[in-house]
Write a protein that holds these residues in place. Structure first.
Motif, PDB file in Angstrom:
ATOM      1  N   ILE A  36       0.835  -1.208   0.000  1.00  0.00           N
ATOM      2  CA  ILE A  36       0.000   0.000   0.000  1.00  0.00           C
ATOM      3  C   ILE A  36       0.866   1.253   0.000  1.00  0.00           C
ATOM      4  O   ILE A  36       0.647   2.186  -0.790  1.00  0.00           O
ATOM      5  CB  ILE A  36      -0.949  -0.018   1.216  1.00  0.00           C
ATOM      6  CG1 ILE A  36      -1.988  -1.139   1.059  1.00  0.00           C
ATOM      7  CG2 ILE A  36      -1.640   1.336   1.381  1.00  0.00           C
ATOM      8  CD1 ILE A  36      -2.806  -1.400   2.292  1.00  0.00           C
ATOM      9  N   GLN A  94       1.280   4.139  -2.841  1.00  0.00           N
ATOM     10  CA  GLN A  94       1.067   5.530  -2.454  1.00  0.00           C
ATOM     11  C   GLN A  94       2.242   6.399  -2.907  1.00  0.00           C
ATOM     12  O   GLN A  94       2.062   7.520  -3.387  1.00  0.00           O
ATOM     13  CB  GLN A  94       0.882   5.608  -0.943  1.00  0.00           C
ATOM     14  CG  GLN A  94       0.421   6.966  -0.426  1.00  0.00           C
ATOM     15  CD  GLN A  94       0.196   6.929   1.077  1.00  0.00           C
ATOM     16  OE1 GLN A  94       0.954   6.279   1.805  1.00  0.00           O
ATOM     17  NE2 GLN A  94      -0.856   7.591   1.536  1.00  0.00           N
ATOM     18  N   ILE A 120      -1.096   6.388  -8.125  1.00  0.00           N
ATOM     19  CA  ILE A 120      -2.030   5.462  -8.774  1.00  0.00           C
ATOM     20  C   ILE A 120      -2.011   5.631 -10.285  1.00  0.00           C
ATOM     21  O   ILE A 120      -2.003   4.649 -11.035  1.00  0.00           O
ATOM     22  CB  ILE A 120      -3.449   5.657  -8.209  1.00  0.00           C
ATOM     23  CG1 ILE A 120      -3.489   5.197  -6.741  1.00  0.00           C
ATOM     24  CG2 ILE A 120      -4.481   4.885  -9.035  1.00  0.00           C
ATOM     25  CD1 ILE A 120      -4.779   5.504  -6.024  1.00  0.00           C
ATOM     26  N   LEU A 174      -5.999   2.894  -3.486  1.00  0.00           N
ATOM     27  CA  LEU A 174      -4.867   2.132  -2.967  1.00  0.00           C
ATOM     28  C   LEU A 174      -5.134   0.629  -2.846  1.00  0.00           C
ATOM     29  O   LEU A 174      -4.198  -0.147  -2.699  1.00  0.00           O
ATOM     30  CB  LEU A 174      -4.445   2.701  -1.606  1.00  0.00           C
ATOM     31  CG  LEU A 174      -3.852   4.115  -1.648  1.00  0.00           C
ATOM     32  CD1 LEU A 174      -3.554   4.614  -0.238  1.00  0.00           C
ATOM     33  CD2 LEU A 174      -2.580   4.133  -2.488  1.00  0.00           C
ATOM     34  N   SER A 213      -3.172  -1.995  -4.944  1.00  0.00           N
ATOM     35  CA  SER A 213      -1.920  -2.627  -4.527  1.00  0.00           C
ATOM     36  C   SER A 213      -2.131  -4.030  -3.971  1.00  0.00           C
ATOM     37  O   SER A 213      -1.207  -4.843  -3.946  1.00  0.00           O
ATOM     38  CB  SER A 213      -1.214  -1.770  -3.471  1.00  0.00           C
ATOM     39  OG  SER A 213      -2.013  -1.699  -2.296  1.00  0.00           O
TER      40      SER A 213
END
Length: 781
Positions: A527, A531, A535, A556, A559
């Protein structure tokens, strides 16, 4: 003299009248007659046939079974048998046999109805190719005129070739080659004289003289043909007597499928109809696929065994049914009942006939067999996917006489089984060009025709993470870069709910090297990595692998593999990881032949440094080869020390891969590869539901992958990805990922791209980090 003169004039006028009638009929009918030259270009309705790469028949589609043959391939006795049966003056007349027509006319006058048409073989060719079978005089005149034209323009050999390929011989068999297969399971050159004569007797009335349905009538017709062949000097007395004494052994021989790959067959059928329309079924196309027959057999068995083993882990749901009381203990009635129950996969239906303390006797298609305790003791009662009843102590705790059950043979042991409710898929590709070498879309095509390999879009979970790590490696990260594995909370202002992602273990490790985070599948690291990358950048990056950005979430959760994709899409992405970083597109049709000519040849993208040619196109590079190699070593560690450790049983150092499990264990995945083969396995329910709290990618999908890859790679040398130039190894601290001195403890070697290789800095040594996870809470955040 007057009377004689009258008879002469009457005869003359009759002849003139007949000539006038025939001339008038010719002038009236001839303009509407088809061009005989069209026979040279005739397209026999031949079914669509699908083959593996090693030319094993997978499927046949089409109403008419036909195998066209050349005149030179026809056995001499076959030609003589049909001439004797249908037209013994074939070689002497010019399309029409006056004697035959005269005989038909006499029968018409005597009976008042058409009994025989007096048709020659040439007239039958005219009727079969151009005319209807309606019994009217206009059609007969057309038939005669066409026969005369055919004889003027075609040699006898071509006429016979057309006839013996076109004629209907019952049981969907058109032509003598198809009939030989249907009735005897043989090719033409394998037939004996009695069998040839039997087939030659069919054109007169295929149902009346069918040796399967009416063996007595068929025998009578066969022997008459043998007598005619002997009478005409086509065979001698000894041949005649020997053939006449031969028993009728004809039986229906269904299509001989040499390779069971129905999901692939359906993919080909649809592709061919899309390309050629309904003509795909009749124009005699042969499709040669990329399927490797041995790989396909292994894939089918591996998936079926894996799903059966899942069922064994989750208990027995009971028999499919109890035999009706009226059947009693009548084994014959039970055998008849069994014939109505299909085998599903390798699961054979059986009826329990008796029980002992720890054994059961069951009736199968092979007769009575014994289920020993080893084959039934697994069958604790299924309560829920997470709950089982007590372990059985005796056979009667599980089975009862009259139970209709399933059995499966594993090595020397017969096991109790049941039709799985869980489903799965397996796709295996050749990494260099993404040729499909094996594909299975479910437990059994007859149970469900839905192809989960190509049609089921499911969340891949952690199986998607390698593409995230690939993006990180191409954007300045290294395998030694550390990312904090620590709790994180995201508040959704639109729903006023908080998202609290966690690791499957529920534990957090703090700063964690990317290599370790991948092989331990740390969700919080993924994640934070997404970040940091962004994205939009990630969606743009995975688009290069062929994943549709529009089908992926723009948050997120991406991921963690929350976007939906099919197994073949995921396998395609892994093929790019396995071939050094080139984008390839899966294909399953290698080439298509029509009437012996290749009308389509696949031109796949081929990975590596190649020049464009007739059979391939150079694949575009989508990933730095050095980053690709580093990721490969990270995925090798998934097997060596991570969630894929079960694959160590293969004792191969060239394999790499990644597990995947979605929330609540709804979907289980494993994708893995070496340079020769990329394989993706998915396990789950068609209606998404938990597989059980102990089912993960490593327990549900990985065993299937292991079994398949173990068989597919057996005896083949290891083939790891080739290490490219521009990489160096640096000794680093296993906890911090920083370069360290050679004498330090807790050190490992890590691979870096030369320009990103860190330099040792003594001041960077941090004390107190010897034990992983020993950081204080305040140091984590």
């Amino acid at each position: 003299m007057t009377f004689i003169r009258f008879l002469l004039w009457a005869t003359f006028l009759s002849i003139c009248g007949t000539f006038l009638i025939l001339a008038s009929a010719f002038l009236y009918l001839s303009p509407g007659l088809p061009d005989v030259e069209a026979l040279r270009e005739v397209k026999l309705q031949t079914p669509l046939r699908v083959y593996s790469a090693d030319q094993k028949l997978i499927a046949e589609f089409g109403e008419k079974r036909r195998t066209p043959i050349k005149y030179s391939e026809l056995p001499e006795l076959m030609i003589k048998a049909f001439v004797a049966a249908e037209d013994n003056r074939f070689y002497s007349h010019h399309g029409v046999d006056p004697k035959g027509l005269a005989r038909a006319a006499v029968q018409l006058l005597q009976s008042g109805s058409i009994r025989t048409g007096g048709s020659t073989i040439t007239m039958q060719v005219a009727r079969n190719f151009f005319l209807s079978r309606e019994r009217v005089f206009s059609r007969k005149f057309n038939e005669i005129l066409l026969a005369l034209q055919i004889e003027r323009e075609l040699p006898k050999e071509e006429i016979l070739e057309l006839y013996l390929n076109k004629i209907y011989l019952g049981n969907r068999a058109y032509g003598v080659a198809a009939a030989a297969q249907v009735y005897y399971g043989k090719s033409l050159d394998e037939l004996n004289l009695a069998e040839i004569a039997m087939i030659a007797g069919l054109p007169k009335a295929p149902s009346k003289y069918n040796p399967i349905v009416n063996p007595d009538r068929a025998l009578e017709r066969r022997n008459w043909i043998l007598h005619r062949m002997n009478e005409l000097g086509f065979i001698d007395e000894q041949q005649y007597n020997q053939a006449k004494e031969t028993s009728v052994i004809a039986k229906y021989h269904g299509l001989t499928i040499e390779l069971n790959s129905p999901y692939l067959a359906e993919m080909v059928r649809k592709a061919m109809v899309d390309r050629y329309g309904p003509n795909a079924y009749t124009d005699g196309y042969s499709v040669y696929t990329t399927i490797n027959s041995s790989n396909q057999e292994m894939a089918t068995q591996s998936l079926q065994d894996g799903l059966v083993e899942y069922e064994w882990r989750h208990g027995y749901r009971g028999p499919e049914k109890q035999m009706p009381p009226e059947a009693g203990f009548d084994l014959k009635k039970w055998q008849q009942a069994l014939k109505k129950v299909s085998t599903i996969g390798r699961l054979v239906p059986a009826i329990v006939t008796s029980l002992d303390k720890k054994t059961a006797t069951v009736l199968t298609e092979k007769g009575e067999q014994t289920l020993n305790w080893d084959g039934i003791k697994w069958a604790r009662l299924h309560k829920t996917v997470n709950s089982l009843g007590p372990a059985p102590q005796k056979a009667a705790d599980i089975l009862a006489v009259g139970d209709l059950i399933r059995t499966i043979q594993v090595d020397e042991t017969l096991y109790l089984a049941q039709i799985p409710k869980v489903q799965g898929a397996l796709v295996s590709l050749r990494p260099t060009d993404a040729a499909v070498t094996a594909i299975v879309g479910g437990f059994d095509f007859n149970l469900s025709k839905f192809n989960r390999a190509t049609q089921a879009s499911r969340q891949p979970g952690s199986n998607f993470k390698p593409f995230l790590y690939s993006a990180a490696l191409e954007n300045g990260y290294t395998a030694a870069s550390t990312v904090n594995d620590a709790p994180i909370i995201y508040n959704n202002t639109s729903t006023n709910k908080a998202w609290r992602p966690k690791n499957s273990s529920g534990k957090f490790l703090g700063p964690t090297r990317l290599r370790k985070a991948l092989y331990q599948s740390r969700n919080l690291v993924s994640i934070r990595l997404l970040q940091a990358l962004g994205i939009n950048k990630m969606l743009s990056y995975v688009d290069k692998f062929g994943f549709d950005p529009e089908a992926l979430p723009r948050d997120l959760s991406l991921s963690l593999g929350s976007g939906a994709m099919t197994p073949i899409d995921l396998a395609k992405g892994y093929a790019s990881l396995a071939n050094g970083g080139y984008r390839v597109e899966p294909y399953f049709i290698d080439h298509i032949e029509h009437l012996g000519q290749t009308v389509y040849q696949a031109q796949p993208y081929l990975a590596g440094s190649v020049e464009e040619g007739e059979a391939f196109k150079p694949a575009p590079r989508i990933m730095d080869e050095r980053a690709n190699y580093i990721l490969y070593t990270m995925l090798q560690d998934v097997i060596k020390r991570g969630t894929g450790r079960r694959a160590l049983v293969l004792k191969r150092s060239d394999i790499a891969g990644k597990t995947g499990t979605t929330n609540d264990q709804v979907d289980a995945w494993f994708s893995g590869f070496n340079s020769d083969l990329t394989t993706t396995v998915w396990v789950g329910y068609d209606q998404p539901s938990t597989l059980g709290r102990r089912e993960f990618g490593g327990t549900a999908a990985l065993p299937i992958w292991i079994k398949y890859m173990g068989l597919a790679l057996a005896g083949k040398p290891e083939h790891p990805l080739k290490q490219p130039d521009g990489l160096v190894k640096v000794k680093i601290n296993a906890n911090t990922g920083k370069p360290t001195q050679a004498s330090a403890h807790d050190t490992i070697f890590e691979i870096f791209r030369t320009e990103l290789a860190p330099k040792y800095d003594p001041s960077s040594e941090l004390p107190g980090l010897d034990d992983e996870g020993a950081l204080k809470t305040e140091d984590i955040f």
